[in-house]
Design a protein around this motif. Structure first.
Motif, PDB file in Angstrom:
ATOM      1  N   GLU A 188     -46.088  35.678  -9.044  1.00 44.85           N
ATOM      2  CA  GLU A 188     -45.767  36.331 -10.311  1.00 44.85           C
ATOM      3  C   GLU A 188     -46.175  37.792 -10.346  1.00 44.85           C
ATOM      4  OE1 GLU A 188     -46.263  35.770 -15.164  1.00 44.85           O
ATOM      5  OE2 GLU A 188     -47.128  34.276 -13.812  1.00 44.85           O
ATOM      6  N   ARG A 215     -51.105  26.372 -16.033  1.00 43.42           N
ATOM      7  CA  ARG A 215     -50.589  26.939 -17.283  1.00 43.42           C
ATOM      8  C   ARG A 215     -51.391  28.137 -17.793  1.00 43.42           C
ATOM      9  NH1 ARG A 215     -50.355  22.608 -19.913  1.00 43.42           N
ATOM     10  NH2 ARG A 215     -48.128  22.135 -19.913  1.00 43.42           N
ATOM     11  N   PRO A 216     -52.719  28.076 -17.860  1.00 47.13           N
ATOM     12  CA  PRO A 216     -53.467  29.226 -18.394  1.00 47.13           C
ATOM     13  C   PRO A 216     -53.345  30.491 -17.539  1.00 47.13           C
ATOM     14  CG  PRO A 216     -54.826  27.240 -18.354  1.00 47.13           C
ATOM     15  CD  PRO A 216     -53.610  26.949 -17.533  1.00 47.13           C
ATOM     16  N   SER A 219     -48.306  34.233 -17.221  1.00 44.59           N
ATOM     17  CA  SER A 219     -48.099  35.210 -18.289  1.00 44.59           C
ATOM     18  C   SER A 219     -47.365  34.540 -19.445  1.00 44.59           C
ATOM     19  CB  SER A 219     -47.264  36.388 -17.772  1.00 44.59           C
ATOM     20  OG  SER A 219     -45.943  35.952 -17.454  1.00 44.59           O
ATOM     21  N   GLU A 220     -47.511  35.104 -20.633  1.00 41.56           N
ATOM     22  CA  GLU A 220     -46.827  34.537 -21.797  1.00 41.56           C
ATOM     23  C   GLU A 220     -45.312  34.577 -21.609  1.00 41.56           C
ATOM     24  OE1 GLU A 220     -48.180  32.938 -24.391  1.00 41.56           O
ATOM     25  OE2 GLU A 220     -50.044  33.161 -23.250  1.00 41.56           O
ATOM     26  N   LYS A 221     -44.830  35.614 -20.945  1.00 38.01           N
ATOM     27  CA  LYS A 221     -43.389  35.718 -20.692  1.00 38.01           C
ATOM     28  C   LYS A 221     -42.908  34.556 -19.838  1.00 38.01           C
ATOM     29  CE  LYS A 221     -41.903  38.821 -17.755  1.00 38.01           C
ATOM     30  NZ  LYS A 221     -41.478  40.131 -17.151  1.00 38.01           N
ATOM     31  N   LYS A 223     -44.392  31.628 -19.426  1.00 39.81           N
ATOM     32  CA  LYS A 223     -44.546  30.359 -20.149  1.00 39.81           C
ATOM     33  C   LYS A 223     -43.319  30.052 -20.995  1.00 39.81           C
ATOM     34  CE  LYS A 223     -49.605  30.506 -20.517  1.00 39.81           C
ATOM     35  NZ  LYS A 223     -50.759  30.712 -21.436  1.00 39.81           N
ATOM     36  N   LYS A 224     -42.720  31.089 -21.563  1.00 39.60           N
ATOM     37  CA  LYS A 224     -41.542  30.899 -22.414  1.00 39.60           C
ATOM     38  C   LYS A 224     -40.297  30.552 -21.600  1.00 39.60           C
ATOM     39  CE  LYS A 224     -43.231  34.092 -25.956  1.00 39.60           C
ATOM     40  NZ  LYS A 224     -43.016  35.408 -26.633  1.00 39.60           N
TER      41      LYS A 224
END
Length: 300
Positions: A188, A215-216, A219-221, A223-224
């Motif tokens: 990533e 998961r933690p 990045s938030e991007k 995860k979506k």
């Protein structure tokens, strides 16, 4: 460091429109941006950068032609190669041929509806008693490297579909916090591939144990962009056409077959050997006046 004047853009008209709209790419200033990125190499005399236009464009496109962000990613690209020697030592196809021959990965013969390349993975084919986790990651990275040779894939990105049927508790020993951190860090943060979505199918109950570690770290991007389908192929096919998927993924192709792409990877042995000469210099290679602490802010 002069520009590579032999560069010829191979983007299709459709990809060029995506590049302009999503990545801020301007054909009129493209090579000027490449040269501006190349000039930043002077600030890191402790790194030997690969500097041809084609290679630099991967990073510029990934960072939407933000030169500072592209340079930061390039430095990190070489940092992970230094920091994970077990993964990047002997980084050539012949070293992982035994794993490639297991056909755990496949590049689909067509694109999805948005023109993105679809890559399949089969966790159940990774025999936990015989395969080496680092070799598995090596082969995945090599596939990404080969895909990145195509400028249209650089622009449009890839979609991953991973089948977890056959996953057992033995596989969990590869899902440690350290290995998951390495995988996220390399794929990533340091590899300039645009991962547009990841679809998971046929996940057993134990899948959540391993994924809870990863998961933690995402990045938030990213995860979506995750989709979980279980045994429901219909929801998968809303994103990835069944026409380009093998039958075991609920598709119309007769079988899972990546023999042609494996040939491409194995044929690129010299390419990977050449790539391995770039990166952080050894102390013996540094000029006596080199300050190895210069610009460490690029790594933050």
């Amino acid at each position: 460091m002069p520009a590579n004047t032999t560069y010829e853009c191979t983007l299709t008209p459709e990809s060029l429109e995506v590049a302009k709209r999503e990545l801020n790419e301007d054909p009129e200033t493209r090579l000027q941006k490449v040269q501006e990125l190349r000039e930043l190499f002077k600030t890191r005399a402790d790194i030997k950068f690969r500097s041809d236009d084609e290679f630099l464009l991967r990073f510029l496109r990934n960072k939407k032609f933000n030169i500072d962000k592209a340079f930061k990613m390039m430095v990190h690209h070489y940092k992970v190669r230094r920091d994970y020697p077990k993964l990047f030592n002997n980084f050539k196809p012949s070293a992982v041929k035994y794993y490639l021959d297991e056909h755990t990965q496949m590049v689909c013969p067509g694109k999805d509806k948005l023109g993105r390349t679809v890559v399949l993975g089969r966790v159940g084919k990774m025999n936990p008693d015989t395969f080496d986790f680092h070799d598995a990651l090596k082969s995945m990275l090599m596939m990404m490297e080969i895909l990145l040779l195509d400028e249209n894939i650089q622009v449009n990105g890839v979609v991953h579909v991973v089948d977890h049927s056959g996953m057992t508790r033995k596989h969990l020993r590869f899902g440690t916090p350290m290995t998951m951190k390495m995988m996220v860090d390399v794929f990533e943060s340091a590899t300039p591939i645009r991962s547009k979505a990841a679809h998971y199918i046929r996940q057993p109950d134990i899948f959540e144990i391993m994924f809870s570690v990863m998961r933690p770290l995402l990045s938030e991007k990213m995860k979506k962009r995750l989709h979980f389908h279980g045994d429901e192929f219909g929801t998968l096919h809303e994103h990835v056409p069944s026409a380009i998927l093998p039958s075991e993924f609920g598709g119309q192709l007769e079988k899972f077959d990546n023999s042609e792409y494996i040939k491409k990877i194995l044929a690129a042995e010299d390419y990977f050997i050449e790539n391995s000469q770039y990166g952080f210099l050894n102390v013996s290679q540094l000029s006596p006046n080199t300050n190895t602490n210069l610009n460490t802010t690029w790594l933050k």
